[in-house]
Design a protein around this motif. Structure first.
Motif: not given
Lengths: 148, 501
Positions: B199-208
């Motif tokens: 999933n491309l949206h998850l590339m930056d990780g999950v914003d806390f």
């Protein structure tokens, strides 16, 4: 069998953690590697989760009091509503989706249609004024093209 | 005198009209947020973070505003604890034990004033303690290498569940969930994506921030839908508020003792504020003995947990600022604030950004006086807030949360994640799994892994390096004890149950 919730939850934790470990083992490694690598830490953490899930299966706590079917339904409605709201916020502007979402949420908490409708519209307009005018956030009130 | 010079720097920042105004506004908003039934310091600060950032304030200003909200919410939380018997968060539970009986006996005003003064004493002494202890600890923290930091994180996670959770396995699962979520995204060392499921949206990780808003604020909305807002009724009327000087004077030693103990509990990484209010209440109950009448509505029973709770809130800032390890749920949220502002907490914070640290400390001192002024004479204003019906309040909270996240990230995907975290938070809380460790895991996960990997690079893969220094061995032993002790202590230290009507 009593205390099913904890056992089911423990099982779900184990399955999720195992899937996670499987995912972690697929991680592509690059030539820039260090002694630990990118797989080790995720695998360790997920293994601890598997262990704890096992403990939950064998030593479950007392059953929590789950809501009755009707409440579960209204919770499900709220979740669907919020997901729809997430998709609608950009194309439809702020005012309309917010009024509908806030109104339905209000109705779910206290089932009074007139009150919910007024709460929805009031919140939508009030919050828009607050966000746009006082806090200066870049929100769009209505979809482009509607007002010419 | 280093401290005086530093304080002077701090006050020169805090006394600028702009910062002063932010502190006052923050105190006001915080007290309202804390007083609202169902909203406590952590979810209150959680929904305010995205909004503050989208307003584009600078680092010191946002930090002052948000910590003022945090302190304000700690004060405000007692209002709903005492009048409605609804604690805004875990530490406030102890205040309901004597506060609500006092209110039922027609002494709501007295309970509010006594607890307000106790909050002031606790928070004030803790801020002084923070000033004295934090620079010392930051000097010790200079000796921390990767192995010591890794051990410290292990300690924080193992003591997190502690006394506030009923089941160590569940607390550990929560920590693991958080850490597992933190791993999603780009690997910091190799730069390769991992665990994103493509999933491309998850590339930056999950914003806390997304996780915090979902777990703390949206899950609360689901609880209100379940209860149909029934818990929001105000059955207690507040008469004329007078200041019971004599009674406050009788609690002076209670307040001092509780502030001291609460501060120490707050300093322990991971343990935090709930331990503070719990220990102080139990200690004072023990000192007062059977005749003390704890649980029936006595002044000391209100003063002890409030002083302890607020002192712990201040104490929790010590490990958060010097080591980057928060001591409670709300300080975890404040750590998120710092990280979003690109301020890295740790020993270097005191030498590199003295303006931030001392400006913050000076603002806290000022905020305390502002809060005392707001919460004793003006308490009736805030009591009105309790009458806001949940059917209006909860949709507002939801919409504010969504708009905050949306204006920060501009992505519909993050909004869907907020909903997902809301559902997760609801299920976890139903199952009696604490949600604070999840947040801590997401916040600290990458740092924890990085320290482990750095340690292994230093030692060229030798695992015994993790136990090679006295500090790290001590921390690991403390972690093991901290994890195991509650299992045995729980038998002797049963948590008092919330009173029901």
């Amino acid at each position: 069998m009593s205390r099913m919730s904890d056992r089911i939850f423990g099982l779900v934790v184990i399955l999720v953690a195992l899937a996670y470990i499987a995912g972690a083992l697929q991680i592509q490694t690059s030539f820039l590697s260090d002694p630990v690598g990118s797989k080790t830490f995720p695998v360790i953490v997920a293994s601890i989760a598997v262990l704890c899930g096992g403990i939950m299966i064998f030593r479950p706590d007392a059953e929590p009091d789950w809501p009755e079917m009707r409440t579960v339904l209204s919770l499900a409605v709220s979740v669907v509503l919020l997901v729809a709201y997430s998709y609608a916020l950009k194309p439809l502007g702020f005012i309309l989706p917010t009024a509908i979402a806030a109104g339905i949420l209000s109705y779910q908490i206290s089932p009074r249609p007139a009150y919910a409708a007024i709460a929805g519209i009031g919140l939508s307009v009030g919050l828009f004024a607050l966000f746009k005018m006082i806090l200066g956030l870049g929100l769009v009130a209505f979809p482009k093209g509607l007002l010419g | 005198m280093d401290i005086l010079a530093n304080l002077q720097l701090g006050f020169s920042i805090a006394f600028s009209p702009w910062t002063l105004m932010l502190a006052v506004v923050g105190c006001f908003i915080g007290t309202i947020v804390g007083a609202l039934p169902g909203l406590g310091p952590s979810n209150g600060v959680a929904i305010m973070i995205p909004l503050t950032f989208s307003m584009g304030l600078d680092a010191t200003a946002s930090l002052v505003l948000l910590t003022a909200i945090y302190y304000g919410a700690m004060y405000g939380g007692r209002i709903s604890s005492i009048l409605l018997n609804i604690p805004g968060d875990e530490p406030a539970l102890m205040t309901t034990l004597d506060g609500y009986p006092m209110a039922k006996a027609g002494r709501a005003g007295d309970a509010l004033v006594i607890s307000g003064v106790a909050s002031f004493v606790g928070a004030f002494l803790a801020t002084i303690g923070l000033m004295l202890l934090a620079p010392l600890l930051s000097r010790i923290a200079y000796q921390f290498g990767p192995a010591e930091y890794f051990a410290l994180y292990v300690l924080a996670f193992s003591t997190l569940g502690g006394i506030s959770s009923n089941n160590q396995a569940k607390a550990a699962i929560a920590s693991c969930f958080g850490l597992m979520i933190a791993m999603i995204g780009l690997d910091p060392n190799s730069g390769m994506p991992r665990l994103t499921g493509g999933n491309l949206h998850l590339m930056d990780g999950v914003d806390f921030l997304v996780a915090i808003v979902g777990l703390f604020a949206v899950s609360e909305v689901f609880f209100f839908i379940e209860s149909h807002g029934k818990s929001g009724a105000l059955g207690i009327t507040l008469g004329k508020v007078t200041i019971p000087w004599a009674e406050i004077w009788t609690t002076r030693w209670t307040m001092l003792r509780s502030s001291f103990l609460g501060f120490i509990a707050g300093v322990l990484p991971g343990a935090g504020a709930s331990l503070g209010s719990f220990m102080t209440y139990m200690m004072e109950k023990g000192i007062a003995g059977e005749k003390g009448g704890f649980g029936t509505g006595v002044a000391k029973g209100v003063a002890a947990p409030e002083a302890g709770n607020n002192a712990a809130a201040g104490g929790a800032l010590v490990p958060m600022l010097t080591l980057g390890v928060p001591g409670s749920g709300t300080t975890a949220v404040l750590l998120a604030v710092l990280m979003t502002l690109n301020i890295t907490p740790g020993p270097t914070l005191f030498s590199d950004r003295p303006d931030v640290v001392w400006g913050l400390i000076a603002s806290l001192l000022i905020a305390n006086f502002v809060l005392l002024a707001m919460n004793v004479p003006m308490v009736k204003v805030f009591v009105r807030i309790l009458q806001v019906p949940p059917a209006l309040l909860m949709p507002a909270v939801t919409m504010i949360s969504f708009v905050g996240i949306y204006s920060l990230t501009g992505s519909y995907f993050d909004l869907i994640l907020v909903v997902a975290f809301g559902v997760l938070g609801y299920v976890l809380r139903k199952m009696d799994v604490p949600t604070v460790p999840v947040i801590m895991g997401i916040l600290l996960g990458n740092q924890m892994e990085k320290q482990l990997r750095d340690a292994m690079v230093l030692s060229e893969g030798d695992w015994t390096y993790l136990f090679s220094s006295g500090i790290s061995v001590g921390l690991i032993i403390a972690a093991v004890l901290g994890f195991l002790a509650p299992m045995f202590l729980r038998r002797y230290m049963t948590k008092p149950q919330a009173i029901s009507d």
